[in-house]
Design a protein around this motif. Sequence first.
Motif, PDB file in Angstrom:
ATOM      1  N   GLU A 126       0.583  -1.168  -0.077  1.00 36.18           N
ATOM      2  CA  GLU A 126      -0.017  -0.037   0.046  1.00 36.18           C
ATOM      3  C   GLU A 126       0.884   1.263  -0.023  1.00 36.18           C
ATOM      4  O   GLU A 126       1.426   1.377   0.940  1.00 36.18           O
ATOM      5  CB  GLU A 126      -0.872  -0.027   1.040  1.00 36.18           C
ATOM      6  N   ALA A 127       0.825   1.756  -1.120  1.00 41.00           N
ATOM      7  CA  ALA A 127       1.725   3.091  -1.167  1.00 41.00           C
ATOM      8  C   ALA A 127       0.811   4.091  -2.201  1.00 41.00           C
ATOM      9  O   ALA A 127       0.207   4.018  -2.945  1.00 41.00           O
ATOM     10  CB  ALA A 127       2.997   2.793  -1.854  1.00 41.00           C
ATOM     11  N   ASP A 128       1.226   5.266  -1.793  1.00 35.38           N
ATOM     12  CA  ASP A 128       0.647   6.423  -2.525  1.00 35.38           C
ATOM     13  C   ASP A 128       1.207   6.363  -4.087  1.00 35.38           C
ATOM     14  O   ASP A 128       2.582   5.969  -4.295  1.00 35.38           O
ATOM     15  CB  ASP A 128       1.140   7.832  -1.926  1.00 35.38           C
ATOM     16  N   GLN A 129       0.541   6.766  -5.073  1.00 37.21           N
ATOM     17  CA  GLN A 129       0.776   6.545  -6.284  1.00 37.21           C
ATOM     18  C   GLN A 129       2.139   7.397  -6.533  1.00 37.21           C
ATOM     19  O   GLN A 129       3.032   6.985  -7.469  1.00 37.21           O
ATOM     20  CB  GLN A 129      -0.396   7.027  -7.268  1.00 37.21           C
ATOM     21  N   ALA A 130       2.310   8.473  -5.911  1.00 36.88           N
ATOM     22  CA  ALA A 130       3.503   9.325  -6.250  1.00 36.88           C
ATOM     23  C   ALA A 130       4.787   8.631  -5.828  1.00 36.88           C
ATOM     24  O   ALA A 130       5.908   9.095  -6.229  1.00 36.88           O
ATOM     25  CB  ALA A 130       3.312  10.669  -5.565  1.00 36.88           C
ATOM     26  N   ALA A 131       4.787   7.388  -4.922  1.00 33.41           N
ATOM     27  CA  ALA A 131       5.921   6.701  -4.552  1.00 33.41           C
ATOM     28  C   ALA A 131       6.034   5.670  -5.803  1.00 33.41           C
ATOM     29  O   ALA A 131       7.329   5.005  -5.563  1.00 33.41           O
ATOM     30  CB  ALA A 131       5.728   6.173  -3.346  1.00 33.41           C
TER      31      ALA A 131
END
Length: 373
Positions: free
Chosen positions: A328-333
């Motif tokens: 689970e990670a922000d799309q920016a990452a």
Amino acid sequence: MPNPPLGNLTAEQFLADYWQKKPLLIRQAVTQFDWLPELPDLLALAGQEDVESRLIEQKQGRWTCESGPFRPSRFKKLAEADWTVLVQNVNHHIPFAAQLLYRFDFIPHVRLDDLMISYAPAGGGVGPHFDSYDVFLLQVGGKKRWRISSQTDLTLVEDAPLKVLQHFEHELEWVLEHGDMLYLPPRYAHEGVALEPGQTWSVGFRAPTAQELGGAFLDFLRDRIELDGIYTDPGLTLPADPARLPADFVRQVAGMLQGISWDETIVRDFVGRYFSEPKAHVFYDGPDDELSEAKFARAVAKQGVALDLKSVMLFDDDHVYINGDTLEADQAAHAVLQQLANQRKLPPAKYEESVLDALYECYNYGYLQLGAG
């Protein structure tokens, strides 16, 4: 990362002309070894609980196969010849083995399986056989004679503990010395016999059967399907044969099961999870002295990070998968995480908070460690 160990061929040439098409012998494919184990090193690995290993012997024309872990005393009972010890997933335990395995990343990571090392004294081998997957066979020390055949008769010896071919008629023969490597497509018959004590480092690839994938996919769906409704039969009439399966009953059950469906998005999620899932004997250890998030961020800026040798990390446009789960990670990452998946490490830098959050989660699970800087 060094170039692919393909001699004078480019990866593009190899894929176009040889991959799953025909064998290839590459002289001096690997010339530099940062780790060159002796037999005691391999036997020590074969004695570990978290290492898959086998001991194969041929006695009076009969094959035997034992699975590890092995006590040191077991190897003291061996004859001078006619045995082979095999150690699987050496890339999980030795950094150089992992580095060598990922030199084959001209094949997608989803297909890479492991680097196995076998040791045999003179005369040792595992009999004529075939593999259902592509394999690269790298000779390390000693000499081994390889005989290969494109034969279609793949009948096996009955009741043998190994898949040994009943009839083997070789077409080509080579002697491989230290650093030489042989590529074989799937189902290509081959037999290797050690002429001198030495090792074969085998790079194998995943080639699951449709049956294996089907069973795994149904297990995957079982935890994700949500079917509405319950069986009802308000118009039930008196049965002539109480034990007969009523046609209406079967018809209604069939209609209820039609609610099970999937599309390419669900299959992609299954593939990402299934092909990154660790094998049953693989475990991860979190850090002994867990750093706080702030200290972890400062350490990453100085040292970078590297995936654990046992970790498998894959991605698509929307998801990052690691060791059987979605990260689970922000799309920016995602761009940085994709770099980590491709290169298996990140250089020292000050990364965005979204990246550090994902890295910190992996760090706590033992999926990655701080780098060397």
